[in-house]
Write a protein that holds these residues in place. Sequence first.
Motif, PDB file in Angstrom:
ATOM      1  N   GLN A 172       0.858  -1.033  -0.041  1.00  0.00           N
ATOM      2  CA  GLN A 172      -0.020  -0.127  -0.161  1.00  0.00           C
ATOM      3  C   GLN A 172       0.892   1.373   0.092  1.00  0.00           C
ATOM      4  N   GLU A 173       1.802   1.149   0.789  1.00  0.00           N
ATOM      5  CA  GLU A 173       2.810   2.300   0.790  1.00  0.00           C
ATOM      6  C   GLU A 173       3.515   2.563  -0.579  1.00  0.00           C
ATOM      7  N   ALA A 174       3.955   1.506  -1.180  1.00  0.00           N
ATOM      8  CA  ALA A 174       4.533   1.269  -2.536  1.00  0.00           C
ATOM      9  C   ALA A 174       3.457   1.931  -3.640  1.00  0.00           C
ATOM     10  N   ARG A 175       2.200   1.606  -3.566  1.00  0.00           N
ATOM     11  CA  ARG A 175       1.077   2.409  -4.362  1.00  0.00           C
ATOM     12  C   ARG A 175       0.907   3.689  -4.269  1.00  0.00           C
ATOM     13  N   MET A 176       1.097   4.201  -3.041  1.00  0.00           N
ATOM     14  CA  MET A 176       0.838   5.660  -2.675  1.00  0.00           C
ATOM     15  C   MET A 176       2.146   6.310  -3.019  1.00  0.00           C
ATOM     16  N   VAL A 177       3.372   6.016  -2.834  1.00  0.00           N
ATOM     17  CA  VAL A 177       4.536   6.355  -3.424  1.00  0.00           C
ATOM     18  C   VAL A 177       4.640   6.477  -4.944  1.00  0.00           C
ATOM     19  N   GLY A 180      16.274  14.259 -16.543  1.00  0.00           N
ATOM     20  CA  GLY A 180      17.263  13.196 -16.879  1.00  0.00           C
ATOM     21  C   GLY A 180      17.037  11.813 -16.133  1.00  0.00           C
ATOM     22  N   HIS A 181      16.054  11.576 -15.205  1.00  0.00           N
ATOM     23  CA  HIS A 181      15.742  10.191 -14.614  1.00  0.00           C
ATOM     24  C   HIS A 181      14.710   9.534 -15.791  1.00  0.00           C
ATOM     25  N   THR A 182      14.865   8.321 -15.769  1.00  0.00           N
ATOM     26  CA  THR A 182      13.889   7.400 -16.244  1.00  0.00           C
ATOM     27  C   THR A 182      12.841   7.757 -15.054  1.00  0.00           C
ATOM     28  N   PHE A 183      11.447   6.921 -15.471  1.00  0.00           N
ATOM     29  CA  PHE A 183      10.538   7.150 -14.487  1.00  0.00           C
ATOM     30  C   PHE A 183      10.891   5.831 -13.539  1.00  0.00           C
ATOM     31  N   GLY A 184      11.239   4.847 -14.203  1.00  0.00           N
ATOM     32  CA  GLY A 184      11.509   3.603 -13.320  1.00  0.00           C
ATOM     33  C   GLY A 184      12.761   4.057 -12.245  1.00  0.00           C
ATOM     34  N   ASN A 185      13.620   4.609 -12.326  1.00  0.00           N
ATOM     35  CA  ASN A 185      14.682   4.924 -11.451  1.00  0.00           C
ATOM     36  C   ASN A 185      14.045   6.196 -10.462  1.00  0.00           C
ATOM     37  N   PHE A 186      13.433   7.074 -11.004  1.00  0.00           N
ATOM     38  CA  PHE A 186      12.853   8.030 -10.350  1.00  0.00           C
ATOM     39  C   PHE A 186      11.992   7.256  -9.167  1.00  0.00           C
ATOM     40  N   TYR A 187      10.933   6.635  -9.460  1.00  0.00           N
ATOM     41  CA  TYR A 187      10.280   5.740  -8.688  1.00  0.00           C
ATOM     42  C   TYR A 187      10.981   5.042  -7.551  1.00  0.00           C
ATOM     43  N   LYS A 188      12.083   4.335  -8.238  1.00  0.00           N
ATOM     44  CA  LYS A 188      13.116   3.318  -7.018  1.00  0.00           C
ATOM     45  C   LYS A 188      13.604   4.342  -6.195  1.00  0.00           C
ATOM     46  N   LEU A 189      13.980   5.397  -6.525  1.00  0.00           N
ATOM     47  CA  LEU A 189      14.632   6.469  -5.635  1.00  0.00           C
ATOM     48  C   LEU A 189      13.733   6.979  -4.710  1.00  0.00           C
ATOM     49  N   ASN A 190      12.241   7.183  -5.201  1.00  0.00           N
ATOM     50  CA  ASN A 190      11.451   7.799  -4.230  1.00  0.00           C
ATOM     51  C   ASN A 190      11.128   6.743  -3.045  1.00  0.00           C
ATOM     52  N   PHE A 191      10.736   5.410  -3.670  1.00  0.00           N
ATOM     53  CA  PHE A 191      10.437   4.316  -2.660  1.00  0.00           C
ATOM     54  C   PHE A 191      11.582   4.087  -1.609  1.00  0.00           C
ATOM     55  N   LYS A 192      12.683   4.056  -2.101  1.00  0.00           N
ATOM     56  CA  LYS A 192      13.634   3.709  -1.203  1.00  0.00           C
ATOM     57  C   LYS A 192      13.856   4.846   0.044  1.00  0.00           C
ATOM     58  N   HIS A 193      13.716   6.024  -0.670  1.00  0.00           N
ATOM     59  CA  HIS A 193      13.734   7.302   0.396  1.00  0.00           C
ATOM     60  C   HIS A 193      12.449   7.013   1.394  1.00  0.00           C
ATOM     61  N   HIS A 194      11.251   6.672   0.885  1.00  0.00           N
ATOM     62  CA  HIS A 194      10.208   6.524   1.929  1.00  0.00           C
ATOM     63  C   HIS A 194      10.521   5.250   2.744  1.00  0.00           C
ATOM     64  N   ILE A 195      10.917   4.101   2.187  1.00  0.00           N
ATOM     65  CA  ILE A 195      11.278   2.962   3.053  1.00  0.00           C
ATOM     66  C   ILE A 195      12.312   3.552   4.187  1.00  0.00           C
ATOM     67  N   PHE A 196      13.181   4.352   3.719  1.00  0.00           N
ATOM     68  CA  PHE A 196      14.206   4.607   4.844  1.00  0.00           C
ATOM     69  C   PHE A 196      13.433   5.456   6.030  1.00  0.00           C
ATOM     70  N   SER A 197      12.618   6.418   5.239  1.00  0.00           N
ATOM     71  CA  SER A 197      11.802   7.167   6.477  1.00  0.00           C
ATOM     72  C   SER A 197      10.853   6.366   7.507  1.00  0.00           C
ATOM     73  N   LEU A 198      10.457   5.470   6.802  1.00  0.00           N
ATOM     74  CA  LEU A 198       9.671   4.303   7.657  1.00  0.00           C
ATOM     75  C   LEU A 198      10.609   3.532   8.748  1.00  0.00           C
ATOM     76  N   ILE A 199      11.731   3.140   8.261  1.00  0.00           N
ATOM     77  CA  ILE A 199      12.738   2.583   8.965  1.00  0.00           C
ATOM     78  C   ILE A 199      13.020   3.491  10.248  1.00  0.00           C
ATOM     79  N   ARG A 200      13.274   4.791   9.671  1.00  0.00           N
ATOM     80  CA  ARG A 200      13.796   5.788  10.950  1.00  0.00           C
ATOM     81  C   ARG A 200      12.619   5.986  11.893  1.00  0.00           C
ATOM     82  N   LYS A 201      11.281   5.962  11.554  1.00  0.00           N
ATOM     83  CA  LYS A 201      10.287   5.813  12.546  1.00  0.00           C
ATOM     84  C   LYS A 201      10.192   4.935  13.265  1.00  0.00           C
TER      85      LYS A 201
END
Length: 199
Positions: free
Chosen positions: A58-63, A76-97
């Motif tokens: 569900q978090e992945a869908r929201m991101v 300069g990003h492909t959509f896939g790379n941009f999504y991967k970067l955003n989702f990784k950042h989101h996961i790191f944020s969840l881990i910090r919380k």
Amino acid sequence: MADEEETISLMSDEELIRMIRDGDGYPFQILFSRYHPLVTNLTKEYYLKSYEKEDLWQEARMVFHKTIQTYDKAKGHTFGNFYKLNFKHHIFSLIRKDMAKKRRIEKIVESLDGMLEKGMSPHYIMNGKEGLSALDILQVKEKLAGYHHTLSNLEQQVFSLYLKNKEIDEIAKQLKCDSLQIKNALDRCKRKMKQVLED
């Protein structure tokens, strides 16, 4: 409908993104399904104790939705790379919380353990006298609500008397038990309290 689905499935990411931004929600699932392997790999790579598999999807869908709205090919990003970067950042944020929550619980456990060693009641911590936040105190109240039910009859009696500042020998005499039995019961009470708070 089948022809439309086939036509849409052959479109590029950029074309589907334009359709979704124009208010057509139908292509979202088609586009998202292209990135299922990426989501699967990232959710396996990073463990979050507080999240079930479906929660992470569900978090992945929201991101993914947010990424569609903010993607700019010109950067300069492909959509896939941009999504991967955003989702990784989101996961790191969840881990910090998650880690911050874990540290708060550990702090509460340490505080409670120290108070139990001094024979103080958990009500002391609930009244905010340990410098804990309102959220910490609420979490303790919620978790301790079911604590009593985890104790055996003997443990309930021992814990109740211990909170009244009774010494182990006094408790043993009152309950007509061996001091070692009382000490073991008290140790079990403390272990169970830690377990309840850490779960």
